[in-house]
Design a protein around this motif. Sequence first.
Motif, PDB file in Angstrom:
ATOM      1  N   GLN A 112      -5.178  -5.288  -0.257  1.00 38.62           N
ATOM      2  CA  GLN A 112      -3.890  -5.465   0.417  1.00 38.62           C
ATOM      3  C   GLN A 112      -3.339  -6.867   0.166  1.00 38.62           C
ATOM      4  O   GLN A 112      -2.149  -7.044  -0.116  1.00 38.62           O
ATOM      5  CB  GLN A 112      -4.054  -5.194   1.920  1.00 38.62           C
ATOM      6  N   THR A 113      -4.227  -7.857   0.223  1.00 35.08           N
ATOM      7  CA  THR A 113      -3.817  -9.240  -0.055  1.00 35.08           C
ATOM      8  C   THR A 113      -3.257  -9.365  -1.470  1.00 35.08           C
ATOM      9  O   THR A 113      -2.242 -10.034  -1.705  1.00 35.08           O
ATOM     10  CB  THR A 113      -5.019 -10.195   0.111  1.00 35.08           C
ATOM     11  N   MET A 114      -3.933  -8.722  -2.418  1.00 42.86           N
ATOM     12  CA  MET A 114      -3.474  -8.787  -3.809  1.00 42.86           C
ATOM     13  C   MET A 114      -2.093  -8.144  -3.963  1.00 42.86           C
ATOM     14  O   MET A 114      -1.238  -8.664  -4.694  1.00 42.86           O
ATOM     15  CB  MET A 114      -4.465  -8.075  -4.735  1.00 42.86           C
ATOM     16  N   LEU A 115      -1.902  -7.034  -3.283  1.00 43.38           N
ATOM     17  CA  LEU A 115      -0.597  -6.374  -3.337  1.00 43.38           C
ATOM     18  C   LEU A 115       0.469  -7.260  -2.706  1.00 43.38           C
ATOM     19  O   LEU A 115       1.557  -7.440  -3.256  1.00 43.38           O
ATOM     20  CB  LEU A 115      -0.657  -5.018  -2.604  1.00 43.38           C
ATOM     21  N   ASP A 116       0.121  -7.848  -1.553  1.00 48.14           N
ATOM     22  CA  ASP A 116       1.078  -8.714  -0.854  1.00 48.14           C
ATOM     23  C   ASP A 116       1.476  -9.910  -1.710  1.00 48.14           C
ATOM     24  O   ASP A 116       2.621 -10.354  -1.691  1.00 48.14           O
ATOM     25  CB  ASP A 116       0.469  -9.226   0.459  1.00 48.14           C
ATOM     26  N   LYS A 117       0.505 -10.439  -2.441  1.00 48.46           N
ATOM     27  CA  LYS A 117       0.777 -11.610  -3.285  1.00 48.46           C
ATOM     28  C   LYS A 117       1.413 -11.229  -4.611  1.00 48.46           C
ATOM     29  O   LYS A 117       1.709 -12.101  -5.426  1.00 48.46           O
ATOM     30  CB  LYS A 117      -0.535 -12.328  -3.628  1.00 48.46           C
ATOM     31  N   GLY A 118       1.483  -9.939  -4.881  1.00 45.55           N
ATOM     32  CA  GLY A 118       2.035  -9.511  -6.156  1.00 45.55           C
ATOM     33  C   GLY A 118       1.080  -9.671  -7.330  1.00 45.55           C
ATOM     34  O   GLY A 118       1.491  -9.645  -8.486  1.00 45.55           O
ATOM     35  N   GLN A 119      -0.192  -9.825  -7.055  1.00 42.16           N
ATOM     36  CA  GLN A 119      -1.157  -9.960  -8.164  1.00 42.16           C
ATOM     37  C   GLN A 119      -1.343  -8.617  -8.865  1.00 42.16           C
ATOM     38  O   GLN A 119      -1.665  -8.560 -10.043  1.00 42.16           O
ATOM     39  CB  GLN A 119      -2.509 -10.461  -7.642  1.00 42.16           C
TER      40      GLN A 119
END
Lengths: 240, 240, 240, 240, 240, 240
Positions: F144-151
């Motif tokens: 979820q963090t990766m998605l939020d950061k756009g990674q």
Amino acid sequence: MFERPSHRKPNEMRPVRFTTHYTMHAEGSVLVEVGNTKVICTASVIEGKPKFLKDRAEGWVTAEYGLLPRATHTRCDREAAKGKQSGRTMEIQRLIGRALRAVVDRTKIDNFTIQLDCDVIQADGGTRCASISGAWVALALAIQTMLDKGQITESPIKGQVAAISAGIFEGVPVIDLDYPEDSNSETDMNFVMTDDGRFVEIQGTAEGEPFSEVEMAEMTALAKEAITQIIQLQKEAIKA
Amino acid sequence: MFERPSHRKPNEMRPVRFTTHYTMHAEGSVLVEVGNTKVICTASVIEGKPKFLKDRAEGWVTAEYGLLPRATHTRCDREAAKGKQSGRTMEIQRLIGRALRAVVDRTKIDNFTIQLDCDVIQADGGTRCASISGAWVALALAIQTMLDKGQITESPIKGQVAAISAGIFEGVPVIDLDYPEDSNSETDMNFVMTDDGRFVEIQGTAEGEPFSEVEMAEMTALAKEAITQIIQLQKEAIKA
Amino acid sequence: MFERPSHRKPNEMRPVRFTTHYTMHAEGSVLVEVGNTKVICTASVIEGKPKFLKDRAEGWVTAEYGLLPRATHTRCDREAAKGKQSGRTMEIQRLIGRALRAVVDRTKIDNFTIQLDCDVIQADGGTRCASISGAWVALALAIQTMLDKGQITESPIKGQVAAISAGIFEGVPVIDLDYPEDSNSETDMNFVMTDDGRFVEIQGTAEGEPFSEVEMAEMTALAKEAITQIIQLQKEAIKA
Amino acid sequence: MFERPSHRKPNEMRPVRFTTHYTMHAEGSVLVEVGNTKVICTASVIEGKPKFLKDRAEGWVTAEYGLLPRATHTRCDREAAKGKQSGRTMEIQRLIGRALRAVVDRTKIDNFTIQLDCDVIQADGGTRCASISGAWVALALAIQTMLDKGQITESPIKGQVAAISAGIFEGVPVIDLDYPEDSNSETDMNFVMTDDGRFVEIQGTAEGEPFSEVEMAEMTALAKEAITQIIQLQKEAIKA
Amino acid sequence: MFERPSHRKPNEMRPVRFTTHYTMHAEGSVLVEVGNTKVICTASVIEGKPKFLKDRAEGWVTAEYGLLPRATHTRCDREAAKGKQSGRTMEIQRLIGRALRAVVDRTKIDNFTIQLDCDVIQADGGTRCASISGAWVALALAIQTMLDKGQITESPIKGQVAAISAGIFEGVPVIDLDYPEDSNSETDMNFVMTDDGRFVEIQGTAEGEPFSEVEMAEMTALAKEAITQIIQLQKEAIKA
Amino acid sequence: MFERPSHRKPNEMRPVRFTTHYTMHAEGSVLVEVGNTKVICTASVIEGKPKFLKDRAEGWVTAEYGLLPRATHTRCDREAAKGKQSGRTMEIQRLIGRALRAVVDRTKIDNFTIQLDCDVIQADGGTRCASISGAWVALALAIQTMLDKGQITESPIKGQVAAISAGIFEGVPVIDLDYPEDSNSETDMNFVMTDDGRFVEIQGTAEGEPFSEVEMAEMTALAKEAITQIIQLQKEAIKA
């Protein structure tokens, strides 16, 4: 015309010097110098002996070898920091141990271990041979300490042991190679001999061309001559 | 009357046998048997070479040595489990590597490493010598594989190399000591020679009494004779 | 009446001696003696720098420390043979590195690493402080070598750094403890200071009783006085 | 149409062969071959037992596993040289030890350790299963040696144990995967069973798709059939 | 105007919280929180003591320290996986051990070892100081357990010990640096003090500019004030 | 009458609780509790991937596992201090890694490594299963963090994965063994399953008597029931 990089004659050894009692804590200690090669040799007398001798009435003699990191032309990694001793170090310290055990009657030092430490502070070729020649002096001094303290009543030393290298440099057999000679020699031999002219150890390696029996005989002759001189210097060193 | 524990004559080597293509994956492989000593030797061809050769147009040849834990009379600890190779192992594998490099023109295998593995599956004395004699066969087979695959166009092999031990047993120079002989000999020498009768490596150790020049000459003569036979068997092995 | 085992006065440091160019290969080398404590310090100039500095225009200065096994009263195990450096060794070498970095402008040695090696050949207390004082001399000599060779055009050295120990012995603050004093002191402090009288590092440990602010102030005063003298001796050493 | 790379039928195991007394020093030894997979299994009888059993009247059975570096398609690093065993090696040798302990009444070998060594000289899939099947044979031979020597008076062996792998290859459950099959299978299971058809160990891993209960039942049935055959071959091997 | 990144006043410590009995197996355990820094401290009572104390009627107190790999901003390698503890870890755990030994009369715990484990589950600066403050609480709880079980009849605890960091941030002496402050401070000092206001350990390092005696006195004053508060919170924690 | 030491019914799992965002630095973190077993699971997102994937357009997911030294009844040695991870640790962390990779489409995280760390702060049986169930939650939060950061733009998660142990206790199949039950059970199985009821991993070991196919079916049924519940709790945890 043939000329060694060191300008020495083929059978000319570098000056050998023993400075006894070089450090203050060890039961025996010496700084041995062979030209620019300098090695601190200490002999430590330790009560007890390794487990594998527990059923035999004998003590133990063993050796460790090390190079200060900048004893060499370019710095070599500290073995303690790398977490292991190199194969070269192991090979050398096993050789030193065998050489010294050859002249000790270990039944006379039962329950003791004599630990030899040979630490090279400056290297210019021939460090293993210098270590052996120096270790014998340190050992002899440590045995004297044991006798003085009454830890033993009789010397276990059966004879002297010393070592020298020889090699084939530009086709010519030469004695006592320094670093520039060693790096360019075709063969590198190490001779470990006793004061009665017999061999304790011979190690010869053809680094370039294989060597012949004749060449080997010539190197052996050079080594005998040189070792006779070192044996004499050892005698003087421990008398002093 | 003098009798070796093995009932062999002083100059009688144990039977030597090479079983080539012993394992299926290595570019070269052989089982070498010297009496009851059995060693699997493999030569692996690996692309690339060590960093220290990056500025020289040469490849590399190196060796590793191991004993299966129960190759010996009593089980020895597995070096992988102890987390380090013993000094003896390091000494032996360095010797094997040097011996093989002596007969390889490494400029002809630039960018390749030939890794020799000598694994003793049964030990009865003379494992390092058997390893060298076998490693040469594995190497020759691997070179053939490289030629067949077109990885190189010319063989880098300059000659053959083989090894044998000799010793002084009850005062008599003998060849090819098995384990019971080796354990009781006064001197243990290892000879590594090329097919033109020259020396690549000589290692002699007085385990009991120091040895004389005469004894050394006698052991050398025995070794030359034995190595001539091994060289012949190697030739036949790679022809097969 | 109060008497130190060494019969020195509370503020009396042992004689300090720097023998520069003690070994021949290092870019900078010195033997530092503080009484019977003797340490070989070398500074090696190595091209390249650690990865963590790759994005910064700075070089690196770091240190390693070792004791010869028989530098001490009883032999301590060789760290290379044990396969790891002790916590004490790591603590000391980190301290030496920090101390020396404090006086070097590392932007002036970009792409170089200066590796300091401090090897104790004889220990009698205060080895870490002697190492720091000696390492500065070795560093200064190595920087001179770099300037002479044109590797750098400007000295990165911002000042001098030296170190001394102090302690509370039988309730009295004393300077520069030797081994018998150190073993029996209640507090052991190490001061690392620059030539302008400021602190680079202070490490104080109450080995027996905790110490008070007053005692600390007294030890600080002793240290300042001693370090002033060492700073002067360093200056003379590098001039020679 | 479905075809295994090995052209075997889904329930067709590779030929299994036990060559007993394969090496001469171990109390029990066997070469086990499962197709091209070849493992030397030795059982060493050692007096003494681990400390954690000192308060229990039981002996110990344990195993170690290794691969010769070139047992595999491409050479894998020698674990002894790397200084540690891989997680895979540890996992396998723990499995072998547990499997063998399951069929030994250790109260009947108090004060003895039976050390199993399984060394793969050629790998083609299924090395851990071959090791278990072979280790049982080596163990049985070693127990016979102990009985013959009078070290024990009663066999501690409660039953036989053997192992086989199964997997899902292109959706079809198959037995005894060789290397090319194993590399491409979706699931890899290892079954360790006793001669009465019960399980000692089951390890199943979905390397691609997760597997269902039905697939698991099918693989279990294949394994039971295969293990029955291996159990029979073990019986014949130890009779010989 | 001067403002700390944490918006705290120069002499304002972060909130300190002790959650006793945090884990269920240890004889003493506590979670210590100093702001966002969180450390689990456990004290394990183990029968026996190290060999070096065998001739002295004293027990032992020692400490180990660790960071969970993702206790930090970016993940740091797991020391167990790397196979060695860093110099930083060793330095810290030696410090914790010395600090705690300073307040224990070890003659009252002969034949016991109290092993302190400080494991940081979240790091935000000051982990070594938090560990010491927490370790004392864990120790006190473990001693209570020993008294309750009748393992000892008298408490060996001579006093309390706690620790705090101070530093120079933008030229201003401040107490209890969190990670952003610590990364940018010029000096980092750690004070370990007893409940009677004396020092057990002082460690100060100039990471940028060297620091003066005046600055040191100011940091000392801040530390005394903060430690007084922690000492009080420890008292309350063990009463609960 | 049959009674588990925990007084639970054969099919009664201990309470499972997930506390998400348990530590502040990791991209995903959770404290998972299964009864008294407590494990901190963190997922760290690291740029880059291992070398062996350099030719494949995939990222990597891997795991490490550790026990705080006093997570257990008696203190176990710190693996970082011993210098190596035990075979048990390696086996567990390899299992966790495989389990999580089974539900991740690694082509969607190319050039990233997700490093899972499972650190047991309190152990009471079932730590490896708790680690897997918790690691999935940490992983989901990190994604979820990766998605939020756009990674990444699409979630790589193909499904859920959870694990539970089962065993035969006094002849009765039971679910979720705590430490006293585990120590006395005859069989210990670990099931790793996906949310669609298929198996990712099965590991069963007969620690006493071998187990039958019927027993295995019963344990499988218990595991399916329990894992269904854990899957539901995971869903709730990541929604919160």
